[in-house]
Design a protein around this motif. Sequence first.
Motif, short mmCIF file in Angstrom:
data_model
loop_
_atom_site.label_atom_id
_atom_site.label_comp_id
_atom_site.label_asym_id
_atom_site.label_seq_id
_atom_site.Cartn_x
_atom_site.Cartn_y
_atom_site.Cartn_z
N ASP A 1 1.63 25.32 -12.37
CA ASP A 1 -0.07 25.28 -12.54
C ASP A 1 -0.56 26.18 -13.63
O ASP A 1 -1.44 26.02 -14.28
CB ASP A 1 -0.48 25.65 -11.07
CG ASP A 1 -0.33 24.37 -10.17
OD1 ASP A 1 -0.12 23.30 -10.44
OD2 ASP A 1 -0.64 24.73 -8.79
N ASP A 2 0.08 27.31 -13.59
CA ASP A 2 -0.17 28.30 -14.75
C ASP A 2 -0.24 27.70 -15.99
O ASP A 2 -0.96 27.94 -17.01
CB ASP A 2 0.65 29.54 -14.60
CG ASP A 2 0.24 30.38 -13.31
OD1 ASP A 2 -0.83 30.06 -12.64
OD2 ASP A 2 0.91 31.44 -12.92
N ARG B 1 -0.04 24.65 -16.81
CA ARG B 1 -1.08 23.37 -17.29
C ARG B 1 -2.26 23.88 -17.55
O ARG B 1 -2.93 23.47 -18.38
CB ARG B 1 -1.10 22.64 -15.72
CG ARG B 1 0.09 21.79 -15.61
CD ARG B 1 -0.07 20.85 -14.18
NE ARG B 1 1.12 20.27 -13.80
CZ ARG B 1 1.99 20.51 -12.73
NH1 ARG B 1 1.59 21.64 -12.03
NH2 ARG B 1 2.89 20.12 -12.64
N HIS B 2 -2.75 25.28 -16.84
CA HIS B 2 -3.81 25.87 -17.31
C HIS B 2 -3.71 26.41 -18.59
O HIS B 2 -4.61 25.95 -19.54
CB HIS B 2 -3.91 27.08 -16.42
CG HIS B 2 -5.27 27.80 -17.02
ND1 HIS B 2 -6.68 27.28 -16.75
CD2 HIS B 2 -5.11 29.14 -17.44
CE1 HIS B 2 -7.35 28.21 -17.38
NE2 HIS B 2 -6.74 29.39 -17.63
N GLU B 3 -2.69 26.89 -19.09
CA GLU B 3 -2.29 27.66 -20.44
C GLU B 3 -2.19 26.43 -21.75
O GLU B 3 -2.84 26.57 -22.61
CB GLU B 3 -1.36 28.41 -20.64
CG GLU B 3 -0.90 29.09 -21.96
CD GLU B 3 0.48 30.12 -21.79
OE1 GLU B 3 0.95 30.41 -22.55
OE2 GLU B 3 0.80 30.30 -20.49
N GLY C 1 -5.30 22.83 -20.49
CA GLY C 1 -6.45 23.10 -20.25
C GLY C 1 -6.83 22.53 -18.61
O GLY C 1 -8.08 22.45 -18.36
N ALA C 2 -5.94 22.44 -17.70
CA ALA C 2 -6.25 22.32 -16.18
C ALA C 2 -7.00 23.75 -15.74
O ALA C 2 -6.89 24.55 -16.27
CB ALA C 2 -4.85 22.20 -15.60
N PRO C 3 -7.60 23.51 -14.66
CA PRO C 3 -8.53 24.64 -14.24
C PRO C 3 -7.16 25.75 -13.73
O PRO C 3 -6.19 25.42 -13.31
CB PRO C 3 -8.89 23.97 -12.84
CG PRO C 3 -8.99 22.56 -13.07
CD PRO C 3 -7.82 22.21 -13.91
N ALA C 4 -7.63 26.94 -13.75
CA ALA C 4 -6.72 28.01 -13.23
C ALA C 4 -6.63 28.04 -11.76
O ALA C 4 -7.40 27.67 -11.27
CB ALA C 4 -7.41 29.55 -13.90
N ARG C 5 -5.64 28.69 -11.27
CA ARG C 5 -5.21 28.78 -10.12
C ARG C 5 -6.45 29.74 -9.38
O ARG C 5 -6.78 30.62 -10.04
CB ARG C 5 -3.85 29.65 -9.77
CG ARG C 5 -2.59 28.26 -9.91
CD ARG C 5 -1.33 29.02 -9.38
NE ARG C 5 -1.04 30.10 -10.28
CZ ARG C 5 -0.95 31.53 -9.72
NH1 ARG C 5 -1.09 31.56 -8.51
NH2 ARG C 5 -0.54 32.36 -10.46
N THR D 1 -0.72 35.86 -12.75
CA THR D 1 0.22 34.59 -13.02
C THR D 1 1.69 34.72 -12.88
O THR D 1 2.16 36.08 -12.55
CB THR D 1 -0.08 34.21 -14.42
OG1 THR D 1 0.74 35.43 -15.23
CG2 THR D 1 -1.50 34.16 -14.93
#
Length: 173
Positions: free
Chosen positions: A131-132, A134-136, A139-143, A148
């Motif tokens: 998930d981290d 994907r965010h980095e 551009g997915a939402p951060a946890r 991290t």
Amino acid sequence: MNTDHRSGCPINLSLEVFGDRWSLIILRDMIFGSRRHFRELLNGSIEGIASNILADRLKRLMELGMLTKADDPSHKQKAIYSLTEMAISLVPILAHLGAWGRVWLPVTEELSIRAELLEKGGPPMWEEFMDDLRHEHLGAPARASGPTVRAILQAGYEAVVARKALGAVRDPA
């Protein structure tokens, strides 16, 4: 089936992607080291990859759909590489590979602590790490909260390095 492959066996096909010396090292450095520029990957690899090999493997990983490349908005002459979902999904495999290496190979404590922490954290930590990433990279939402997974792994590494340095000061050989 594509005739460019030796067979349609999933192990064979995976080895055709990762069987060279450098592809997994590049992905490791991007996943665990947050290296996203050519120079960071070139100069940050403790294994010492040559620039022509790095350029070739980056191109190949992009052709395979594991990386994307975009202009870096902070510098006109730089490109930034990003992991795709295909590459991010390797986190559990890298965790297992690191765990196996810790048991069977002559690892150093400081370079194996991340693998140990990932092994102990298990699938929940791997999911958080993906998930981290994907965010980095996507551009997915951060946890929701907390450090991290990369920060946790880095803190573990730094703690081992500090402990060893302190031990070396106390017990000079």
